[in-house]
Write a protein that holds these residues in place. Structure first.
Motif, PDB file in Angstrom:
ATOM      1  N   GLU A 128       0.850  -1.193   0.000  1.00  0.00           N
ATOM      2  CA  GLU A 128       0.000   0.000   0.000  1.00  0.00           C
ATOM      3  C   GLU A 128       0.888   1.246   0.000  1.00  0.00           C
ATOM      4  OE1 GLU A 128      -3.471   0.107   0.069  1.00  0.00           O
ATOM      5  OE2 GLU A 128      -3.424  -2.073  -0.173  1.00  0.00           O
ATOM      6  N   CYS A 129       0.410   2.325  -0.589  1.00  0.00           N
ATOM      7  CA  CYS A 129       1.130   3.594  -0.498  1.00  0.00           C
ATOM      8  C   CYS A 129       1.281   3.918   0.987  1.00  0.00           C
ATOM      9  CB  CYS A 129       0.369   4.715  -1.214  1.00  0.00           C
ATOM     10  SG  CYS A 129       0.367   4.543  -3.007  1.00  0.00           S
ATOM     11  N   PRO A 130       2.474   4.292   1.433  1.00  0.00           N
ATOM     12  CA  PRO A 130       2.731   4.453   2.861  1.00  0.00           C
ATOM     13  C   PRO A 130       2.156   5.717   3.499  1.00  0.00           C
ATOM     14  CG  PRO A 130       4.699   4.967   1.622  1.00  0.00           C
ATOM     15  CD  PRO A 130       3.684   4.473   0.638  1.00  0.00           C
ATOM     16  N   VAL A 131       1.678   6.643   2.693  1.00  0.00           N
ATOM     17  CA  VAL A 131       1.162   7.909   3.224  1.00  0.00           C
ATOM     18  C   VAL A 131      -0.368   7.851   3.264  1.00  0.00           C
ATOM     19  CG1 VAL A 131       1.015  10.392   2.786  1.00  0.00           C
ATOM     20  CG2 VAL A 131       3.152   9.177   2.379  1.00  0.00           C
ATOM     21  N   THR A 132      -0.942   8.214   4.399  1.00  0.00           N
ATOM     22  CA  THR A 132      -2.403   8.244   4.536  1.00  0.00           C
ATOM     23  C   THR A 132      -2.995   9.169   3.472  1.00  0.00           C
ATOM     24  OG1 THR A 132      -2.199   7.886   6.908  1.00  0.00           O
ATOM     25  CG2 THR A 132      -4.301   8.770   6.129  1.00  0.00           C
ATOM     26  N   ASP A 133      -4.040   8.709   2.806  1.00  0.00           N
ATOM     27  CA  ASP A 133      -4.759   9.444   1.754  1.00  0.00           C
ATOM     28  C   ASP A 133      -3.986   9.545   0.438  1.00  0.00           C
ATOM     29  OD1 ASP A 133      -7.051   9.900   3.326  1.00  0.00           O
ATOM     30  OD2 ASP A 133      -6.134  11.662   4.237  1.00  0.00           O
ATOM     31  N   ALA A 134      -2.878   8.833   0.310  1.00  0.00           N
ATOM     32  CA  ALA A 134      -2.165   8.804  -0.972  1.00  0.00           C
ATOM     33  C   ALA A 134      -2.700   7.644  -1.799  1.00  0.00           C
ATOM     34  CB  ALA A 134      -0.662   8.648  -0.758  1.00  0.00           C
ATOM     35  N   THR A 135      -2.635   7.790  -3.102  1.00  0.00           N
ATOM     36  CA  THR A 135      -3.106   6.767  -4.027  1.00  0.00           C
ATOM     37  C   THR A 135      -2.202   6.779  -5.253  1.00  0.00           C
ATOM     38  OG1 THR A 135      -5.060   5.873  -5.151  1.00  0.00           O
ATOM     39  CG2 THR A 135      -4.774   8.283  -5.209  1.00  0.00           C
ATOM     40  N   THR A 136      -2.518   5.959  -6.221  1.00  0.00           N
ATOM     41  CA  THR A 136      -1.808   5.977  -7.502  1.00  0.00           C
ATOM     42  C   THR A 136      -2.822   6.333  -8.584  1.00  0.00           C
ATOM     43  OG1 THR A 136      -2.188   3.592  -7.740  1.00  0.00           O
ATOM     44  CG2 THR A 136      -0.063   4.282  -6.812  1.00  0.00           C
ATOM     45  N   ALA A 137      -2.351   6.845  -9.693  1.00  0.00           N
ATOM     46  CA  ALA A 137      -3.247   7.280 -10.763  1.00  0.00           C
ATOM     47  C   ALA A 137      -3.866   6.088 -11.496  1.00  0.00           C
ATOM     48  CB  ALA A 137      -2.501   8.174 -11.745  1.00  0.00           C
ATOM     49  N   PHE A 138      -3.220   4.935 -11.429  1.00  0.00           N
ATOM     50  CA  PHE A 138      -3.691   3.772 -12.178  1.00  0.00           C
ATOM     51  C   PHE A 138      -3.307   2.494 -11.449  1.00  0.00           C
ATOM     52  CE2 PHE A 138       0.318   5.369 -13.763  1.00  0.00           C
ATOM     53  CZ  PHE A 138       1.150   4.261 -13.656  1.00  0.00           C
TER      54      PHE A 138
END
Length: 186
Positions: A49-59
């Motif tokens: 998972e992305c390690p930063v809260t509320d971070a995501t990936t574009a795809f």
């Protein structure tokens, strides 16, 4: 998803592994990492998972932590370059930087907004790319908006905080709530 990796003197001589950006599912298939996750290397392990809260990936299928970015309506409290280096940042609501949080002053409608690439609406001003405060201009027509900051965000002839002062070179007159006009017009 699968890639063949040649093994030396093994039986069989190769192994099937999931490519970077893909994770093993039920031991028999590879699926792209879901949005908000990544896997930087090949192998039969799960995505992270992305390690930063509320971070995501574009795809889906992301293969690097640098593809993790703040989601819609959020900005990273560091520059874009700093955010792509890893997890030493936080995502904040764009309204938190508004002088008046109930008034819409920024356009954070794309993924990946960061401290140095936040779009301001026309009529609003920021001192610099590292400033965490967006202020309303006394005269909305003097502040251009966009990604410009400081004097560069002011219409021609204006400068200073909230674009309320007149430029000095060439010299303009007016300011303090009034339009700045070239001295050559006197």
């Amino acid at each position: 998803g699968f890639v063949k990796t040649m093994m030396s003197s093994e039986d069989p001589p190769f192994v099937c592994e999931c490519a970077a950006g893909y994770e093993i599912m039920n031991g028999v298939a590879c699926e792209a990492c879901k949005r908000g996750a990544f896997k930087p290397t090949k192998g039969n392990v799960k995505c992270s998972e992305c390690p930063v809260t509320d971070a995501t990936t574009a795809f889906a299928g992301s293969d690097a932590i640098s593809l993790c970015q703040c989601g819609l309506g959020l900005y990273a409290n560091v520059t874009v370059a700093e955010a792509t280096m890893g997890d030493d940042y936080a995502c904040h609501r764009c309204q938190e930087m508004h002088e008046t949080p109930t008034i819409l002053m920024t356009n954070c409608s794309t993924l990946g907004s960061a401290l140095d690439n936040i779009d301001l609406l026309q009529g609003y001003w920021r001192q610099s790319n590292s400033s965490r405060v967006v202020r309303r201009c006394d005269n909305a027509g003097f502040c251009l908006g966009g990604r410009r900051v400081g004097d560069a965000s002011c219409v021609q002839g204006h400068r200073g905080p909230l674009c309320d002062l007149c430029a000095r070179n060439p010299t303009y007159y007016g300011g303090r709530g009034k339009a700045c006009k070239p001295c050559s017009e006197i």
